[in-house]
Structure formats: C-alpha cells, structure tokens
Write a protein that holds these residues in place. Structure first.
Motif, PDB file in Angstrom:
ATOM      1  N   LEU A  13      38.052  81.675  43.468  1.00  0.00           N
ATOM      2  CA  LEU A  13      38.413  81.344  42.199  1.00  0.00           C
ATOM      3  C   LEU A  13      39.465  82.019  42.284  1.00  0.00           C
ATOM      4  O   LEU A  13      40.480  81.424  40.983  1.00  0.00           O
ATOM      5  N   LYS A  14      40.152  82.797  43.077  1.00  0.00           N
ATOM      6  CA  LYS A  14      41.438  82.771  43.330  1.00  0.00           C
ATOM      7  C   LYS A  14      42.413  82.062  43.436  1.00  0.00           C
ATOM      8  O   LYS A  14      43.352  81.874  42.764  1.00  0.00           O
ATOM      9  N   VAL A  15      41.673  81.522  44.420  1.00  0.00           N
ATOM     10  CA  VAL A  15      42.826  79.585  44.316  1.00  0.00           C
ATOM     11  C   VAL A  15      42.421  78.808  42.952  1.00  0.00           C
ATOM     12  O   VAL A  15      43.935  78.282  43.119  1.00  0.00           O
TER      13      VAL A  15
ATOM     14  N   ARG B 259      45.471  77.599  40.591  1.00  0.00           N
ATOM     15  CA  ARG B 259      46.490  76.149  40.961  1.00  0.00           C
ATOM     16  C   ARG B 259      45.743  75.051  38.274  1.00  0.00           C
ATOM     17  O   ARG B 259      46.903  74.779  38.432  1.00  0.00           O
ATOM     18  N   LEU B 260      45.160  75.556  38.026  1.00  0.00           N
ATOM     19  CA  LEU B 260      44.223  75.641  37.237  1.00  0.00           C
ATOM     20  C   LEU B 260      44.994  76.401  36.477  1.00  0.00           C
ATOM     21  O   LEU B 260      45.526  75.674  34.577  1.00  0.00           O
ATOM     22  N   ASN B 261      46.513  77.110  36.528  1.00  0.00           N
ATOM     23  CA  ASN B 261      46.690  78.114  35.303  1.00  0.00           C
ATOM     24  C   ASN B 261      47.876  77.538  35.436  1.00  0.00           C
ATOM     25  O   ASN B 261      49.454  78.015  34.789  1.00  0.00           O
TER      26      ASN B 261
ATOM     27  N   HIS C 229      37.854  78.780  31.999  1.00  0.00           N
ATOM     28  CA  HIS C 229      38.159  77.140  32.705  1.00  0.00           C
ATOM     29  C   HIS C 229      37.006  77.206  31.881  1.00  0.00           C
ATOM     30  O   HIS C 229      35.950  76.821  33.168  1.00  0.00           O
ATOM     31  N   LYS C 230      36.673  76.832  30.806  1.00  0.00           N
ATOM     32  CA  LYS C 230      35.557  76.019  30.369  1.00  0.00           C
ATOM     33  C   LYS C 230      35.789  74.273  30.255  1.00  0.00           C
ATOM     34  O   LYS C 230      36.593  74.235  29.572  1.00  0.00           O
ATOM     35  N   PRO C 231      35.289  73.625  31.004  1.00  0.00           N
ATOM     36  CA  PRO C 231      35.659  72.397  31.241  1.00  0.00           C
ATOM     37  C   PRO C 231      34.540  71.458  29.341  1.00  0.00           C
ATOM     38  O   PRO C 231      33.903  72.219  29.168  1.00  0.00           O
ATOM     39  N   ASN C 232      35.481  70.597  29.067  1.00  0.00           N
ATOM     40  CA  ASN C 232      34.837  70.264  27.479  1.00  0.00           C
ATOM     41  C   ASN C 232      34.136  68.371  28.123  1.00  0.00           C
ATOM     42  O   ASN C 232      33.736  67.971  27.149  1.00  0.00           O
TER      43      ASN C 232
END
Length: 434
Positions: free
Chosen positions: A288-290, A294-296, A325-328
């Motif tokens: 989750l840290k990795v 990336r997502l941020n 980080h919720k997918p739509n």
C-alpha cells in the motif's frame, strides 16, 4: 501536449519499407527530434548502446542472422526508455514495431505512444527512391541518381550501389512490409495518422509536426480510475495497456511497481527484496505504501489510472479505499478454468533466443526449436490450479464489495473485450434494480 514542454512521448510510427524509403523517414524523425529536443530510438542506436548486456546480446543475434528476436528487441526498448533522458525529454521510436507481435509486446509492457504516424507512398515511388541510391565508399555519404547527384566527376566515378536495392529485392521487401503494416495499424486506434510521403520533405515534416503537437481528447466524462480484476491469464495486463494507450491513463501494475522498487534500490525496495528472495508474499502495508506513492503523483491525479494486480481479497480492497483510492469503474474479467489452463500451460520459451511461443496459438516454426522449448515452472497445471483456487475463494467477496462492478466475458478476442470495457467507461453505470 505542449510542444514546448517535456516529456514528449511522440513516436512517429514509420515502419521500415524494407529500407525502401529509410533515408526519407529517418530525415523526418531526425528533424522532429531536433525540433522537439527528444530522443531518437532506432534499431541501429539501440544495438549500439554502451554497457548494455541486452544490446550486446542483440548485436550478436543481428550479426549472425540479421534479425533480433522480438522478445529481446522489446526488452532492449524498455531498457532504453527507462533512461533518465528518455523520461525527461521524451522519445521518438523510428521503424519499430515491424510486426503486430512486436506491437502487442510493446503495449503489454505499458509502453504507449501518444501519437503514431505511418508515412505512405506508392510502391513505384519507393522503388525509384531505393534503386537510385549510391554510396561514396570514402565518406559514407549517400547520393541518388535522380534526386541528389554530386556535381564532381571524381565523386561520381567512385560511387557504388549498396547491396539489396535491386528492383526485385525492393519489391520483395515492400511485399513483406505491406503484409505487416495492415496488422500493426489496428493496434493503435484513434492515435494513428497516415501521411503521404510522396511530397516535398518540408511539407511532410510540418504535417508530422502539426499532428504530434495535437492533444487527443478523451470521450470519458470524468477522470477514470479503473480497476481490472480477474484470474491469472485473464488478459488484465493487455486490457490495461490498451486503456492507457487510448485514454492516456497511467498503467498501474502492482507487481511491476514492486519489481521497480527493488530494481531502483529505493527505501521500499530494500524492504521488499527479502520477500522476493524467499518467494514470499509482500505484506499489505508495504504494498500500500508503494501504491499510494504512485497514485498520489500528479499524472495519476490529472489523467486517471487503470490498476491491475491489486486488490486480491476483501481486506486489501478495504485498505485501498480507506486511503482514498476508490475506483469509479471496476471490471471483473470472467474466464473459465479450462481456458486459463489452455492459455498458460501451453506457453513455452526458447532458451537459445529467448523467444516465447504457445503450442496452440503461436507454435514454433521448426521441430528443432520445438524440441528445446522449456516451460516456466509457474505455468505448470498444478500451480495454475492453486492460483485459481485462491482467486475463486476471494472473488465472491470482492464482487460483493464492488457492488457496481461490471462482469465481462474475458474468453473472447481481446479487442472485443476492450470494446466492452470501453463502453463501460464511456457510458453511465447501469442502475441496479432493487
């Protein structure tokens, strides 16, 4: 894309006309690189890369058979694109891919151009350009009997015709090119443009430049955050690459991020390495840290992302959502066990060339090659069944968590699967009947 900013991921896709117009296309690519301050990648400079074991291996293959195996070539491209200057300044890939197989391999690695250009001209024009080539053996300069003949008689007398440019040889190479290009072009929908090269070089250049400076508009009415779920072998990686290509999304592969962290010897990489070495699962808190890092990043926030390889169970899904980080859009690729086993257990690798084959879909060309093929232990039927059992244990809970997930039959042509996924992104989610 602003032409004054970097990086420029703008490879004009000018596949070789079997060298029939190589000088013309190289000139366009070189002008474009100079104008945009980007890196030009050709077969020649990929093979010439210093201090690269892959380049040395590819050179040995080329010297022996005048061909670089597709798998090796794609790895060489990936290595080059990871260089800092390519990341910072962008790149122009000239003459590659030469086949549909190479195009799909490149896409599966997440190497997605923003613009693809095919230079086209009548065969008669290309043959005329090619058969008129002459080379000065002293200087290496290239001349042409019609378009660029030297005025000095001394130079004229020592010019020689290069090998393989006869009308028959050129026609044979053009035939091979035409067979390949019609299969390559569908791999780049919406971003490919055909430009006639049967016109002055400067006119061609400005048409190319104008196109690569345009932005592709996304049909999506929001910033997509797409999650692809499915068993091993269901085609998640390919679908993610296709989505990233068409919509400019960031391709977030969990497994690849972990490998990159280890390769970069980052702080997270040092934490991950012991688990890789012992072939153990990496703890969720490290993953989750990795992923969060990336997502941020700005590109994920602005362009959206397509994720695959995570989450694999309900706990991971809860952790991912708790971090915001919720997918739509969530797609569940459904593929029967028999099809998965057929896809994976019949995969083979040639230990000599590194080329990959499939005993049903892409069989080896000779009995000699078939006799030396090896199977990755991970592709053994017992291993596949274990992974599938684990997937089935968690899939029902994941489907229950993502209540608006769209289930898609993944056991069909990958481009048909892509059309269904694309439709699910562009169109509003269907309302569930209570």
């Amino acid at each position: 894309m602003d032409a004054t900013s970097a990086p420029h991921y703008i490879p004009p896709e000018m596949p070789e006309y079997g060298e029939a117009n190589h000088i013309f296309e190289m000139m366009q690519a070189m002008w474009l690189c100079k104008h945009l301050n980007s890196n030009l990648l050709t077969m020649e400079n990929l093979l010439a890369k210093e201090f690269s074991q892959l380049a040395a291996e590819a050179t040995r293959h080329y010297q022996k058979s005048k061909i670089v195996p597709s798998r090796l070539l794609v790895r060489l491209i990936q290595e080059r694109l990871n260089d800092e200057e390519c990341i910072r300044r962008g790149w122009i890939l000239d003459g590659i891919p030469e086949t549909r197989e190479q195009a799909l391999m490149i896409q599966s690695l997440g190497i997605i151009p923003r613009h693809v250009i095919v230079l086209s001209a009548p065969d008669t024009v290309l043959i005329e350009r090619n058969v008129g080539k002459r080379i000065d053996p002293q200087t290496g300069e290239i001349y042409h009997t019609t378009f660029d003949w030297p005025p000095e008689s001394e130079i004229q007398n020592r010019l020689i015709a290069p090998e393989g440019i006869s009308e028959l040889e050129t026609a044979r190479k053009l035939l091979e090119y035409h067979r390949n290009i019609v299969r390559i072009m569908p791999s780049y929908p919406k971003i490919l443009k055909v430009i006639s090269s049967d016109q002055p070089c400067v006119d061609v250049f400005y048409q190319v430049l104008t196109y690569v400076q345009t932005n592709h508009r996304s049909n999506a009415p929001f910033t997509p955050r797409v999650l692809l779920c499915g068993p091993v072998g269901s085609g998640k990686s390919l679908q993610a690459a296709l989505l990233a290509q068409k919509y400019g999304l960031v391709n977030v592969c969990c497994g690849q991020l972990l490998k990159e962290a280890v390769a970069d010897k980052s702080r997270f990489g040092e934490l991950i390495r012991p688990f890789f070495e012992k072939k153990m699962a990496v703890p969720d808190n490290i993953i989750l840290k990795v992923l969060t890092k990336r997502l941020n990043q700005q590109d994920c926030i602005q362009r959206g992302w397509v994720m695959h390889g995570y989450p694999r169970d309900l706990d991971q899904a809860h952790l991912l959502e708790s971090l915001g980080h919720k997918p739509n859009r969530v797609f569940l690729l459904n593929v029967p066990l028999d099809s998965i086993i057929e896809r994976l257990t019949l995969r083979r690798t040639d230990p000599v060339t590194g080329e990959r084959y499939h005993l049903m879909y892409k069989p080896p060309p000779t009995i000699e090659i078939q006799a030396r093929l090896l199977q990755n232990p991970k592709d053994a039927e017992e291993q596949i069944k274990l992974k599938m059992d684990l997937f089935y244990q968690n899939s029902a809970e994941l489907e229950g968590f993502y209540t608006r997930a769209i289930t898609i039959n993944g056991d069909q042509d990958p481009y048909t699967v892509f059309e269904y996924i694309e439709s699910g992104i562009i169109n509003p989610l269907p309302k569930k009947v209570p």
